[in-house]
Design a protein around this motif. Structure first.
Motif, PDB file in Angstrom:
ATOM      1  N   ALA A 135       0.839  -1.206   0.000  1.00  0.00           N
ATOM      2  CA  ALA A 135       0.000   0.000   0.000  1.00  0.00           C
ATOM      3  C   ALA A 135       0.868   1.248   0.000  1.00  0.00           C
ATOM      4  O   ALA A 135       0.610   2.221  -0.727  1.00  0.00           O
ATOM      5  N   LEU A 136       1.919   1.218   0.807  1.00  0.00           N
ATOM      6  CA  LEU A 136       2.851   2.351   0.825  1.00  0.00           C
ATOM      7  C   LEU A 136       3.620   2.460  -0.481  1.00  0.00           C
ATOM      8  O   LEU A 136       3.869   3.558  -0.976  1.00  0.00           O
ATOM      9  N   ARG A 161      -7.946  -0.499   0.240  1.00  0.00           N
ATOM     10  CA  ARG A 161      -8.962  -0.244   1.270  1.00  0.00           C
ATOM     11  C   ARG A 161      -9.235  -1.497   2.099  1.00  0.00           C
ATOM     12  O   ARG A 161      -9.451  -1.424   3.316  1.00  0.00           O
ATOM     13  N   GLU A 162      -9.196  -2.645   1.428  1.00  0.00           N
ATOM     14  CA  GLU A 162      -9.380  -3.910   2.149  1.00  0.00           C
ATOM     15  C   GLU A 162      -8.268  -4.115   3.169  1.00  0.00           C
ATOM     16  O   GLU A 162      -8.508  -4.542   4.318  1.00  0.00           O
ATOM     17  N   MET A 163      -7.034  -3.802   2.774  1.00  0.00           N
ATOM     18  CA  MET A 163      -5.899  -3.933   3.688  1.00  0.00           C
ATOM     19  C   MET A 163      -6.036  -2.970   4.864  1.00  0.00           C
ATOM     20  O   MET A 163      -5.774  -3.334   6.018  1.00  0.00           O
ATOM     21  N   ALA A 164      -6.455  -1.746   4.568  1.00  0.00           N
ATOM     22  CA  ALA A 164      -6.607  -0.758   5.635  1.00  0.00           C
ATOM     23  C   ALA A 164      -7.700  -1.179   6.614  1.00  0.00           C
ATOM     24  O   ALA A 164      -7.530  -1.078   7.835  1.00  0.00           O
ATOM     25  N   ASP A 165      -8.820  -1.668   6.098  1.00  0.00           N
ATOM     26  CA  ASP A 165      -9.941  -2.060   6.951  1.00  0.00           C
ATOM     27  C   ASP A 165      -9.611  -3.285   7.802  1.00  0.00           C
ATOM     28  O   ASP A 165     -10.160  -3.444   8.904  1.00  0.00           O
ATOM     29  N   PHE A 193       1.367  10.854  -3.320  1.00  0.00           N
ATOM     30  CA  PHE A 193       1.554   9.892  -2.229  1.00  0.00           C
ATOM     31  C   PHE A 193       0.420  10.035  -1.224  1.00  0.00           C
ATOM     32  O   PHE A 193      -0.215   9.047  -0.826  1.00  0.00           O
ATOM     33  N   LEU A 194       0.143  11.280  -0.814  1.00  0.00           N
ATOM     34  CA  LEU A 194      -0.917  11.516   0.166  1.00  0.00           C
ATOM     35  C   LEU A 194      -2.284  11.149  -0.392  1.00  0.00           C
ATOM     36  O   LEU A 194      -3.088  10.487   0.282  1.00  0.00           O
ATOM     37  N   ARG A 195      -2.557  11.560  -1.624  1.00  0.00           N
ATOM     38  CA  ARG A 195      -3.873  11.290  -2.206  1.00  0.00           C
ATOM     39  C   ARG A 195      -4.106   9.793  -2.390  1.00  0.00           C
ATOM     40  O   ARG A 195      -5.210   9.290  -2.148  1.00  0.00           O
ATOM     41  N   GLY A 200      -7.005   5.142  -0.793  1.00  0.00           N
ATOM     42  CA  GLY A 200      -6.942   3.734  -0.429  1.00  0.00           C
ATOM     43  C   GLY A 200      -7.246   3.477   1.034  1.00  0.00           C
ATOM     44  O   GLY A 200      -7.071   2.347   1.511  1.00  0.00           O
ATOM     45  N   GLY A 201      -7.687   4.508   1.753  1.00  0.00           N
ATOM     46  CA  GLY A 201      -8.052   4.345   3.155  1.00  0.00           C
ATOM     47  C   GLY A 201      -6.886   4.126   4.085  1.00  0.00           C
ATOM     48  O   GLY A 201      -7.085   3.752   5.254  1.00  0.00           O
TER      49      GLY A 201
END
Length: 411
Positions: A135-136, A161-165, A193-195, A200-201
């Protein structure tokens, strides 16, 4: 020995970009045959070798299987039966899963070349979610590739988003988060990077202090972009433009307004004392990510002092001196130039103001040079010591600042 050039070297050549180091994958060999051919082993977690003449990296083809949480939770399997396609399948993005044979032929089983043409950053397969570092990496790649017109594939954002959740991002170790952040800040478009992380949550998990700035309003007459998070994006990109490759300036630009997330709702859109309010979350961020001291110290200075630099023409001579002293500018003069760049990025990192002038930066450097020309050793020759010498030095430097202000800037 069947070897293929892989990864970033292939990707960058196809993009027409300057290529970095060459990395190779080796098919059908074992550690024993590599050693017999004179290669030097360097891999700790999987078999990587250095070429005996060129020093370039050659890795045996391998597969990976998830065995635990985090980006280290993998079992690596490498033997002569692992195919090139299997090795490429474990990679993160299709544009990084292209191999090139010695005769120039491309091996591209996952459509990376087409994604390069379409300017799409897309994951290779569903195993993408098994490594939180990806993700990073997606966000960091976008910091570099957004300027070339790239966008993240919607299905890749969905996996992020799945990884973040799932909480998988909590397993990231601080050093790797900082490493990816610093590389993004050295890129052309840190805003991407920020966006990307936010879409992606993941921003709330990785940089919650920055994520909290989005949706916080500012006064439109000073900030036409209004949203503080958008302002920080613009400031980061301006810092990358003014100080390309300098992640110290970039980090200070990223964090200079953290205090605005703590402004009481009833005070919005004004942000009185946001400089002081930002120091605590900034220190917490630096401690959590183990940010290097040089980056931390400049960021704290920029957070605390950026409005003072903006108001430089209004400050009294002694106030200018004390500002420089708080920056430790007479022992660490490089801080002044960097602080001036951060403040300029802050002023120009606003909608419609990217090409505006920022004379305060030039003036801060000029007044610092005048004050720094007064040396304690010269005053010590008069016999002054201790506190008396310190006070005399302060007065002499204030006088030098006053004299410089009376002189034309180009005198």
């Amino acid at each position: 020995m069947k070897t293929y050039l892989v990864g970033g070297a292939v990707r960058d050549r196809l993009l027409g970009q300057p290529a970095g180091d060459n990395d190779y994958v080796v098919i059908g060999e074992t550690p024993e045959t590599m050693l017999a051919a004179g290669f030097k082993p360097v891999g700790r977690d999987f078999p990587v070798f250095l070429h005996p003449r060129t020093g370039e990296e050659y890795a045996l083809a391998r597969t990976e299987r998830k065995s635990g949480r985090g980006y280290r939770g993998f079992v690596v399997h490498s033997d002569p039966s692992v195919t090139l396609e299997q090795d490429l399948q474990r990679r993160d993005f299709t544009i990084n899963a292209i191999a090139q044979a010695p005769d120039g032929t491309l091996v591209d089983p996952y459509g990376g070349a087409e994604d390069l043409r379409a300017r799409v950053l897309r994951h290779v397969g569903p195993a993408f979610v098994e490594d939180p570092l990806r993700a990073l990496r997606a966000a960091r790649f976008m910091a570099r590739l957004a300027a070339l017109g790239f966008a993240v594939a919607p299905e890749t954002l969905a996996l992020m988003r799945e990884m973040a959740d799932s909480g998988e991002l909590d397993a990231l170790v601080p050093e790797r988060v900082w490493q990816e952040l610093a590389r993004a800040l050295r890129s052309a478009r840190p805003s991407a990077f920020l966006r990307t992380l936010r879409e992606g949550g993941a921003l709330r998990a990785v940089l919650p202090e920055v994520d909290a700035l989005y949706g916080v309003p500012q006064r439109a007459e000073f900030h036409p972009e209004v949203d503080t998070g958008v302002h920080v994006e613009l400031v980061c990109d301006m810092a990358a433009r003014l100080a390309p490759g300098d992640d110290t300036v970039g980090f200070a630009a990223l964090t200079h307004d953290l205090g605005k997330a703590l402004t009481p709702v009833e005070e919005l859109p004004r942000h009185v004392q946001h400089e002081q309010r930002g120091l605590a979350p900034l220190r917490a961020l630096c401690e959590r990510l183990r940010v290097p001291a040089e980056h931390r110290d400049l960021a704290l200075l920029a957070c605390r002092e950026h409005l003072n630099v903006h108001r430089l023409p209004e400050l009294r001579d002694e106030t200018v001196h004390d500002l420089l002293a708080r920056c430790d500018a007479f022992r660490k003069p490089e801080r002044v130039a960097r602080l001036a760049l951060v403040c300029e990025a802050d002023k120009r990192g606003r909608a419609g103001l990217a090409e505006s002038d920022y004379p305060q930066g030039r003036e801060l450097r000029r007044l610092h040079a005048a004050a720094a020309a007064v040396r304690g050793a010269d005053l010590a020759a008069s016999g002054l010591t201790g506190p008396a010498l310190g006070e005399a030095l302060r007065k002499a430097r204030i006088a030098a600042i006053a004299q410089a202000r009376r002189a034309p800037p180009d005198a």
